[in-house]
Design a protein around this motif. Structure first.
Motif, PDB file in Angstrom:
ATOM      1  N   MET A 148      -0.520   0.312  -1.523  1.00 50.42           N
ATOM      2  CA  MET A 148      -1.204   1.346  -2.306  1.00 50.42           C
ATOM      3  C   MET A 148      -1.004   2.744  -1.723  1.00 50.42           C
ATOM      4  O   MET A 148      -0.951   3.720  -2.451  1.00 50.42           O
ATOM      5  CB  MET A 148      -2.717   1.066  -2.358  1.00 50.42           C
ATOM      6  N   ASP A 149      -0.884   2.816  -0.403  1.00 51.46           N
ATOM      7  CA  ASP A 149      -0.727   4.103   0.279  1.00 51.46           C
ATOM      8  C   ASP A 149       0.545   4.055   1.131  1.00 51.46           C
ATOM      9  O   ASP A 149       0.485   3.733   2.329  1.00 51.46           O
ATOM     10  CB  ASP A 149      -1.935   4.385   1.174  1.00 51.46           C
ATOM     11  N   CYS A 169      -7.580   2.072   2.292  1.00 51.80           N
ATOM     12  CA  CYS A 169      -8.052   1.252   1.175  1.00 51.80           C
ATOM     13  C   CYS A 169      -8.425  -0.173   1.581  1.00 51.80           C
ATOM     14  O   CYS A 169      -8.995  -0.913   0.783  1.00 51.80           O
ATOM     15  CB  CYS A 169      -7.007   1.224   0.059  1.00 51.80           C
TER      16      CYS A 169
END
Length: 82
Positions: free
Chosen positions: A58-59, A73
């Motif tokens: 996600m990152d 996250c």
């Protein structure tokens, strides 16, 4: 065999036997500097093991050198592939 033919054959045989050692002595020989040189080559070094890089799906800006969870996250970091 007539005497003259025997004499000729003997003379030719004697000349051939006398010439062969002389020819062998004058035969060209390999020059010492022309011998093949064999170089020893060091075995190839193994490439250094590359450290694994773990990235958050996600990152992508979050990376780590060991597995774990993303501090942003909480997702599990995945090993980055080429």
């Amino acid at each position: 065999m007539p005497l003259n033919a025997r004499h000729t054959a003997f003379t030719l045989l004697a000349a051939a036997l006398m010439a062969s050692p002389a020819m062998a002595a004058t035969a060209p020989t390999a020059h010492p500097a022309s011998k093949q040189v064999v170089k020893k080559v060091a075995p190839a070094k193994k490439p250094a093991a590359q450290k694994a890089v773990y990235v958050c799906p996600m990152d992508p800006d979050v990376t780590s050198d060991k597995p774990g969870d993303c501090p942003k996250c909480g997702m599990h970091l995945e090993k980055k592939t080429k």
